[in-house]
Each structure stands twice: as C-alpha cells, then as structure tokens.
Design a protein around this motif. Structure first.
Motif, PDB file in Angstrom:
ATOM      1  N   THR A   1      47.395  94.848  63.752  1.00 29.58           N
ATOM      2  CA  THR A   1      46.152  94.293  64.296  1.00 29.58           C
ATOM      3  C   THR A   1      45.262  95.397  64.845  1.00 29.58           C
ATOM      4  N   ALA A   2      45.832  96.327  65.606  1.00 30.78           N
ATOM      5  CA  ALA A   2      45.055  97.432  66.169  1.00 30.78           C
ATOM      6  C   ALA A   2      44.473  98.315  65.068  1.00 30.78           C
ATOM      7  N   THR A   3      45.235  98.558  64.017  1.00 34.48           N
ATOM      8  CA  THR A   3      44.752  99.374  62.905  1.00 34.48           C
ATOM      9  C   THR A   3      43.592  98.684  62.193  1.00 34.48           C
ATOM     10  N   ALA A   4      43.719  97.395  61.959  1.00 33.57           N
ATOM     11  CA  ALA A   4      42.646  96.642  61.301  1.00 33.57           C
ATOM     12  C   ALA A   4      41.389  96.641  62.162  1.00 33.57           C
ATOM     13  N   LEU A   5      41.537  96.457  63.467  1.00 35.01           N
ATOM     14  CA  LEU A   5      40.398  96.455  64.380  1.00 35.01           C
ATOM     15  C   LEU A   5      39.731  97.828  64.422  1.00 35.01           C
TER      16      LEU A   5
ATOM     17  N   ALA B   1      58.912  82.781  60.093  1.00 36.52           N
ATOM     18  CA  ALA B   1      59.299  84.104  60.571  1.00 36.52           C
ATOM     19  C   ALA B   1      58.196  84.750  61.391  1.00 36.52           C
ATOM     20  N   HIS B   2      56.941  84.404  61.159  1.00 29.65           N
ATOM     21  CA  HIS B   2      55.852  85.080  61.846  1.00 29.65           C
ATOM     22  C   HIS B   2      55.454  84.421  63.162  1.00 29.65           C
ATOM     23  N   THR B   3      56.231  83.484  63.638  1.00 31.96           N
ATOM     24  CA  THR B   3      55.885  82.860  64.913  1.00 31.96           C
ATOM     25  C   THR B   3      56.278  83.722  66.094  1.00 31.96           C
ATOM     26  N   ARG B   4      57.081  84.743  65.858  1.00 21.29           N
ATOM     27  CA  ARG B   4      57.459  85.674  66.925  1.00 21.29           C
ATOM     28  C   ARG B   4      56.727  86.986  66.675  1.00 21.29           C
ATOM     29  N   THR B   5      55.977  87.463  67.679  1.00 23.09           N
ATOM     30  CA  THR B   5      55.259  88.722  67.505  1.00 23.09           C
ATOM     31  C   THR B   5      56.203  89.879  67.742  1.00 23.09           C
ATOM     32  N   ARG B   6      56.031  90.870  66.949  1.00 19.04           N
ATOM     33  CA  ARG B   6      56.816  92.096  67.061  1.00 19.04           C
ATOM     34  C   ARG B   6      55.838  93.250  67.187  1.00 19.04           C
ATOM     35  N   PRO B   7      56.282  94.414  67.607  1.00 21.77           N
ATOM     36  CA  PRO B   7      55.369  95.555  67.752  1.00 21.77           C
ATOM     37  C   PRO B   7      54.610  95.895  66.476  1.00 21.77           C
ATOM     38  N   ILE B   8      55.216  95.691  65.320  1.00 24.23           N
ATOM     39  CA  ILE B   8      54.538  96.013  64.072  1.00 24.23           C
ATOM     40  C   ILE B   8      53.305  95.125  63.878  1.00 24.23           C
ATOM     41  N   HIS B   9      53.348  93.880  64.370  1.00 20.33           N
ATOM     42  CA  HIS B   9      52.186  92.994  64.281  1.00 20.33           C
ATOM     43  C   HIS B   9      51.035  93.539  65.117  1.00 20.33           C
ATOM     44  N   TRP B  10      51.346  94.013  66.310  1.00 24.37           N
ATOM     45  CA  TRP B  10      50.303  94.566  67.181  1.00 24.37           C
ATOM     46  C   TRP B  10      49.728  95.854  66.592  1.00 24.37           C
ATOM     47  N   VAL B  11      50.565  96.675  65.990  1.00 24.61           N
ATOM     48  CA  VAL B  11      50.094  97.907  65.358  1.00 24.61           C
ATOM     49  C   VAL B  11      49.172  97.578  64.189  1.00 24.61           C
TER      50      VAL B  11
END
Length: 189
Positions: A22-26, A10-20
């Motif tokens: 990642t940005a929050t963790a960074l 299921a995680h092979t497709r990136t969705r906006p929540i993944h980018w959010v």
C-alpha cells in the motif's frame, strides 16, 4: 451457530507485506502527480473574439546585475514574477549574490523589466543592495508586493556566520518608486 457458506478469506488479516504494498503504491501515485502539474492560472478570461498574447516575464539569464563579483559569477538564488506597476506586463524580482566558494555572500534584490517591444530585460530598481550585508529569506511576490525577511548584523564585529538581526520588509510601487515598509504583524529579533 451455523458455519459460514464462504470459506475464510486469506486477505482478511493484514500482514506487513500488505502495508508495504500500500505504501509503495501511494508513493508511486504521489511521485507521478508531481510530474504532471497544471499550467499557470489566469485571473481573467479574454473577451470573445480577441486574441491576447501574454507577455512573458523578463528572464534573468544574461542580465548584468549591478553587483561586483570579481572572478566569480553572479548567481540568481530566488526569483518571482508579477505585474508590480499595473501596466499589464510582468516584472521579475531576483535575489542575486556572488557565487563565493565559501561563506555566505550578501544578497541583492533587483527588479527587472522589459520595455514594450523589447526582448532585452534590464534592472530598473535595487530593493536590497549587497553593500547592506544581508541575506534574503522568506522571499515572495504577491498582489504587487514583494516581501522578504532580511538577516543582518547589528555591528561589524558580529561574525558573518551568525546574523543577529532579523528584519521583515515589504516593497510596493507607488507610481514613482518602490516604497519599503514593515509588514503588519511582523516583529524583529
């Protein structure tokens, strides 16, 4: 074509929540790294078996700067420390102006030192006098040289809001006094 033995993940497709996420963790890592700063670097290590107590640079609090402010107090807006005269004790260079309720008060630039064995800092040199009606920007102290950009006025008729002269300046100690020069490659507007 043979089907895959592993089901589609299921995680092979990136969705906006993944980018959010990642940005929050960074952002969290960057914020934490600003809180944990290393101590100041030293150029030389003490010899084995010797104890050295690094002289603290003079503080600006409680210093009577040669500045007439009337009912308002003098405010240190910028400061830098370093050994300007090569005596092994650091000096503090401070940019100071009156805490005016409005407008841009002129800056003064002062060199503070402390006599050996004394805890009281004192002003030993004025690099920029507030009577010159300039504002100090790009202020640094590096390798015994104080540099700044001075914003001033070509005539008394130029409004205080709008300095029209930009002058780069540098000061170095020659053993007797601070000499002012124009840094190499600097141009005035």
């Amino acid at each position: 074509m043979q089907p895959s033995a592993v089901p589609e993940l299921a995680h092979t497709r990136t969705r906006p929540i993944h980018w959010v996420a990642t940005a929050t963790a960074l952002a969290g890592v960057v914020a934490l790294s600003t809180l944990a700063q290393p101590g100041p670097a030293t150029a030389a290590q003490p010899a084995t078996g010797t104890k050295t107590a690094a002289a603290a640079p003079p503080a600006t609090t409680g210093v009577a700067f040669p500045l007439t402010c009337g009912t308002v107090k003098a405010v240190v807006t910028k400061k830098a420390t370093g050994d300007l005269d090569g005596d092994g004790r650091p000096e503090t260079v401070a940019v100071v102006h009156c805490d005016a309720p409005m407008g841009t008060p002129p800056d003064g630039v002062y060199v503070l030192t402390r006599a050996a064995g004394s805890a009281t800092p004192r002003v030993v040199a004025t690099l920029v006098d507030p009577k010159d009606r300039v504002t100090v920007t790009d202020f640094t102290l590096h390798a015994g040289t104080v540099t700044a950009t001075l914003l001033g006025y070509s005539t008394d008729s130029v409004p205080s809001c709008c300095p029209d002269v930009k002058t780069p300046a540098a000061w170095t100690w020659n053993g007797h006094t601070f000499l002012r020069s124009t840094p190499a490659g600097a141009h005035s507007v």
